[in-house]
Design a protein around this motif. Structure first.
Motif, PDB file in Angstrom:
ATOM      1  N   VAL A 276       0.766  -1.280   0.037  1.00 48.18           N
ATOM      2  CA  VAL A 276       0.100  -0.087  -0.127  1.00 48.18           C
ATOM      3  C   VAL A 276       0.908   1.254   0.085  1.00 48.18           C
ATOM      4  CG1 VAL A 276      -1.577   1.412   1.370  1.00 48.18           C
ATOM      5  CG2 VAL A 276      -1.783  -1.383   0.938  1.00 48.18           C
ATOM      6  N   ARG A 277       1.912   1.338   0.893  1.00 51.26           N
ATOM      7  CA  ARG A 277       3.023   2.388   0.829  1.00 51.26           C
ATOM      8  C   ARG A 277       3.221   2.639  -0.525  1.00 51.26           C
ATOM      9  NH1 ARG A 277       4.368   0.265   5.887  1.00 51.26           N
ATOM     10  NH2 ARG A 277       6.387  -0.610   4.773  1.00 51.26           N
ATOM     11  N   ALA A 278       3.904   1.494  -1.091  1.00 49.74           N
ATOM     12  CA  ALA A 278       4.606   1.725  -2.566  1.00 49.74           C
ATOM     13  C   ALA A 278       3.269   2.202  -3.578  1.00 49.74           C
ATOM     14  CB  ALA A 278       5.148   0.290  -3.031  1.00 49.74           C
ATOM     15  N   HIS A 279       2.238   1.872  -3.286  1.00 49.17           N
ATOM     16  CA  HIS A 279       1.143   2.122  -4.438  1.00 49.17           C
ATOM     17  C   HIS A 279       0.815   3.580  -4.044  1.00 49.17           C
ATOM     18  CE1 HIS A 279      -2.039   1.137  -7.024  1.00 49.17           C
ATOM     19  NE2 HIS A 279      -3.092   1.533  -6.166  1.00 49.17           N
TER      20      HIS A 279
ATOM     21  N   LEU B 276       3.332   0.752 -13.103  1.00 47.03           N
ATOM     22  CA  LEU B 276       4.768   1.316 -12.614  1.00 47.03           C
ATOM     23  C   LEU B 276       4.722   2.456 -12.112  1.00 47.03           C
ATOM     24  CD1 LEU B 276       6.172   0.887 -16.453  1.00 47.03           C
ATOM     25  CD2 LEU B 276       6.316  -0.648 -14.463  1.00 47.03           C
ATOM     26  N   PRO B 277       5.859   2.891 -11.355  1.00 52.58           N
ATOM     27  CA  PRO B 277       5.934   4.159 -10.706  1.00 52.58           C
ATOM     28  C   PRO B 277       5.955   5.336 -11.573  1.00 52.58           C
ATOM     29  CG  PRO B 277       7.864   2.856  -9.925  1.00 52.58           C
ATOM     30  CD  PRO B 277       6.905   2.078 -11.054  1.00 52.58           C
ATOM     31  N   PRO B 278       5.538   6.430 -11.230  1.00 52.61           N
ATOM     32  CA  PRO B 278       5.147   7.465 -12.076  1.00 52.61           C
ATOM     33  C   PRO B 278       6.542   7.966 -12.713  1.00 52.61           C
ATOM     34  CG  PRO B 278       5.236   8.232  -9.603  1.00 52.61           C
ATOM     35  CD  PRO B 278       5.098   7.139  -9.818  1.00 52.61           C
ATOM     36  N   ARG B 279       6.357   8.488 -13.979  1.00 55.02           N
ATOM     37  CA  ARG B 279       7.518   8.681 -14.561  1.00 55.02           C
ATOM     38  C   ARG B 279       8.059  10.137 -14.116  1.00 55.02           C
ATOM     39  NH1 ARG B 279       7.339   7.635 -21.170  1.00 55.02           N
ATOM     40  NH2 ARG B 279       7.981   5.430 -20.830  1.00 55.02           N
TER      41      ARG B 279
ATOM     42  N   ILE C 236      11.955   4.773  -9.523  1.00 61.29           N
ATOM     43  CA  ILE C 236      11.498   4.649 -10.793  1.00 61.29           C
ATOM     44  C   ILE C 236      11.174   3.348 -11.339  1.00 61.29           C
ATOM     45  CG2 ILE C 236      12.283   6.868 -11.846  1.00 61.29           C
ATOM     46  CD1 ILE C 236      14.197   5.396 -13.494  1.00 61.29           C
ATOM     47  N   LYS C 237      11.572   2.391 -10.491  1.00 58.82           N
ATOM     48  CA  LYS C 237      11.473   0.976 -10.735  1.00 58.82           C
ATOM     49  C   LYS C 237      10.203   0.272  -9.918  1.00 58.82           C
ATOM     50  CE  LYS C 237      13.569  -1.359 -13.087  1.00 58.82           C
ATOM     51  NZ  LYS C 237      13.439  -1.498 -14.453  1.00 58.82           N
ATOM     52  N   PRO C 238       9.287  -0.635 -10.719  1.00 59.38           N
ATOM     53  CA  PRO C 238       8.512  -1.181  -9.785  1.00 59.38           C
ATOM     54  C   PRO C 238       9.263  -2.268  -8.856  1.00 59.38           C
ATOM     55  CG  PRO C 238       8.585  -2.244 -12.023  1.00 59.38           C
ATOM     56  CD  PRO C 238       9.453  -1.063 -11.971  1.00 59.38           C
TER      57      PRO C 238
END
Length: 693
Positions: free
Chosen positions: A212-215, A277-280, A311-313
């Motif tokens: 959840v934190r990563a999301h 993916l994380p935001p660009r 920037i990496k999943p």
């Protein structure tokens, strides 16, 4: 097993509410996941009834306790079904979320202990038999499943708490009446009932707290409760679709209930979708303010730090395969180390209270305690047992005397007292306790970390996928390989192999993009084909006629040419190319290395997920002389001599590549003017502190 999975985040709010700490419902099926924010409990119950009426096989996960500890049920004379029925008969709720759950709790307290175990009167008026703060209680605070959750590093809240953060008791008292009505309407409640077309189960969304934190870092505008229900619904749906959901339901029936997914946390976490993916990075992330000309090194570093993010999943991997990977979430101890109190030496164990002053003679019991072979039974008070290093302390033993300090007469052990209480023993969790954070996110895992993870029962960790960094050399004068023939006006490519080696040492996945001549179309094709996360180029980064890299990045990318107040390496081209960050390093190998160490290293570290890598240096006396003007920071190739003084390379010429090999670090001279003489303190940064080994 199911056609749809619904996850409900419940709330005991006293008024209609949306947003944070309100009711959220997520439904996942083959078409994806949808969530909704429901203002009141009555509306939420109506929504669940509507889902049940649609005819699909449905799993409903609710995030509140579905029972009480067994001792409380026994004292009430109820099983779980009777508890739900009792609450449904006495609880009232309105379409404005007005509930009498505090009165219900006060009544249950009278039936149980009087003024407890329920606590947390959050109103201004006193309520008889409902204390405001936690009272002493003879009843267990946790159900058996919650004890297991705590041992596995989770942090469930007590079912007795009605107010404050994590007031699960209030949610349970308002939610269990609904469970009774859902059951009357045809649902079954696991594990109290068999699984049916509509099955209700208790869930614990915080199993996915790291996910959840990563999301939320990728979706900062999302409410955490919404992220929790969506991710858990998607994870359970993925397990359902993949056939791995049934084992979660294989538990022994208990009137205390159970938490779906408990003891299967890693499988549930592994099922969280990672396609998002994380935001660009923003296209203008490298832009400098208008009017900025020469940029001081610290200002440039600060700008980079503010502009970048991971920037990496994230992916789940086995801990024993995580060497060199970057933790994306805290690693939490699943069990304590050591798990039980044990002996630190070979010797004899006994109860300290059975000893006094002077010589002691304690009879020995039959048997012994050894590591992996615990003593069966209890050591009587006043007796001793043979115990070996690492053995769990038997019941009746809290102190160990060293074997060398003892004598034996065949039936007894003899030693001099006094002996300190708990001497030669280790406490359970003396190293790390269950539920404690063992290693923080962002840490690059090493062999000692793998040992710690294994000892704490952490079989799987969340890590960032490796950062892929492409390296491209440009220039007509460059010969790609040293085994090729070179004309007098040509030079062998030193930058590309240097940078690829540097990246490998930093733990990234280096990708060789080769060498391009000064052909803008060729450079453009190479950049377009690069399947990487970041690109490092060398050469062509300035503003000359043949500086095709900077020209291309300016006309078809988003280029910011940073003129750094730095020696060596003033030109630094930073750009975005089709969403990929590009670091345009100088073509001179000395300047290229310095810029890579000073700028690329911390920036790549941040983008890879391990945070900003601040170089660590220390002050040593100078073994050289130099007069420096103000205005630029300087980095000198240096090494320590056998007296611990910093020597510098004989020439500051940026074409002298041999100086890079000669050195074992850099001396950093400040932006201000300086006059260095023998013995002047200077800052020395070893290569090893810059990731060069």
């Amino acid at each position: 097993m199911f056609d749809r999975i619904a996850i409900l985040d419940w709330s005991a709010a006293g008024t209609p509410k949306t947003g944070k700490d309100s009711i959220w419902l997520a439904v996942a099926d083959a078409s994806g996941v949808r969530s909704e924010n429901i203002p009141t409990r009555m509306q939420a119950e109506q929504r669940l009834m509507a889902l049940m009426g649609e005819g699909d096989r449905l799993l409903i996960g609710v995030d509140f306790s579905l029972s009480l500890p067994a001792a409380a049920l026994d004292r009430l004379g109820m099983d779980a079904f009777g508890l739900w029925q009792h609450l449904a008969a006495h609880h009232s709720d309105t379409d404005k979320n007005a509930s009498n759950y505090r009165d219900i709790a006060a009544d249950l307290n009278q039936r149980l202990e009087g003024d407890g175990p329920f606590w947390g009167n959050g109103t201004k008026a006193d309520i008889p038999h409902l204390p405001r703060t936690k009272p002493a209680s003879a009843l267990p605070e946790w159900r058996a499943c919650e004890e297991v959750a705590r041992a596995n590093g989770l942090n469930p809240k007590s079912c007795w708490q009605l107010a404050g953060a994590g007031s699960v008791g209030a949610q349970s008292l308002t939610g269990m009446p609904m469970i009774h009505r859902l059951r009357e309407d045809g649902a079954t409640v696991w594990p109290f009932d068999p699984i049916s077309r509509v099955t209700v189960a208790e869930v614990y969304p915080s199993i996915l707290s790291a996910e959840v934190r990563a999301h939320l870092t990728r979706h900062p505008d999302m409410v955490p409760d919404q992220a929790q229900v969506e991710l858990l619904a998607q994870a359970l749906w993925a397990m359902n679709a993949g056939g791995t959901l049934p084992p979660l339901f294989e538990v022994e029936p208990s009137q205390e209930g159970h938490i779906l997914g408990l003891n299967h946390q890693l499988a549930v976490r592994a099922a969280v979708p990672t396609q998002t993916l994380p935001p660009r990075l923003r296209n203008d992330c490298f832009a400098m303010p208008q009017g900025v000309n020469w940029v001081p090194v610290d200002a440039a570093l600060s700008k980079l730090k503010d502009a970048l993010h991971p920037i990496k999943p994230i992916q789940n991997i086995q801990s024993h395969q995580a060497q060199g990977r970057i933790l994306a979430a805290d690693a939490v101890a699943r069990r304590s180390n050591p798990p039980r109190p044990n002996s630190a030496v070979d010797g004899y164990g006994f109860a300290h209270a059975a000893t006094g002053e002077g010589p002691q003679k304690l009879p020995l019991v039959q048997g012994r305690a050894a590591a992996g072979q615990p003593f069966a039974g209890t050591v009587p008070h006043g007796a001793a047992v043979r115990i070996l290093t690492g053995a769990i302390l038997p019941d009746g033993v809290d102190t160990v005397v060293l074997e060398e300090d003892c004598a034996l007469d065949g039936a007894s052990v003899i030693f001099d007292a006094p002996v300190k209480p708990r001497a030669n023993t280790r406490k359970a969790g003396e190293d790390v306790e269950a539920g404690q954070t063992a290693i923080r996110s962002g840490h690059i895992l090493r062999a000692p970390d793998i040992a710690l993870l294994s000892a704490l029962g952490i079989a799987e960790v969340q890590v960032y996928q490796p950062l892929r960094v492409g390296v491209l050399s440009t220039g007509d004068e460059i010969i790609a390989r040293p085994d090729m023939d070179a004309l007098p006006h040509q030079i062998f490519d030193a930058n590309r192999p240097m940078l690829l080696s540097l990246l490998n040492g930093w733990g990234y996945a280096p990708v060789d993009l080769g060498h391009c001549k000064d052909d803008p179309k060729l450079i453009e094709r190479t950049l377009n084909k690069a399947d990487v996360d970041v690109i490092l180029t060398s050469g062509g980064a300035s503003a000359g006629d043949e500086d095709h890299v900077s020209h291309l990045l300016r006309t078809k990318g988003t280029l910011s040419s940073w003129r750094i107040a730095l020696k060596p390496g003033r030109p630094l081209a930073l750009a975005m190319w089709n969403g990929t960050p590009v670091f345009g390093l100088p073509g001179n190998p000395v300047a290229a290395l310095v810029c890579a160490l000073v700028f690329a290293r911390p920036a790549l570290s941040l983008m890879a997920g391990s945070g900003w890598a601040e170089p660590i240096g220390f002050t040593v006396p100078a073994a050289f002389e130099k007069r420096k003007k103000a205005g630029r920071r300087e980095y000198l190739r240096a090494r320590l001599n056998d007296q611990g003084l910093a020597e510098v390379f004989k020439s500051e010429g940026s074409g002298r590549i041999s100086g890079l090999s000669w050195a074992d670090g850099l001396v950093e001279l400040p932006d201000e003017a300086a006059e260095i003489t023998h013995g002047t303190p200077v800052k020395y940064i070893p290569y090893a502190m810059l990731g060069l080994r």
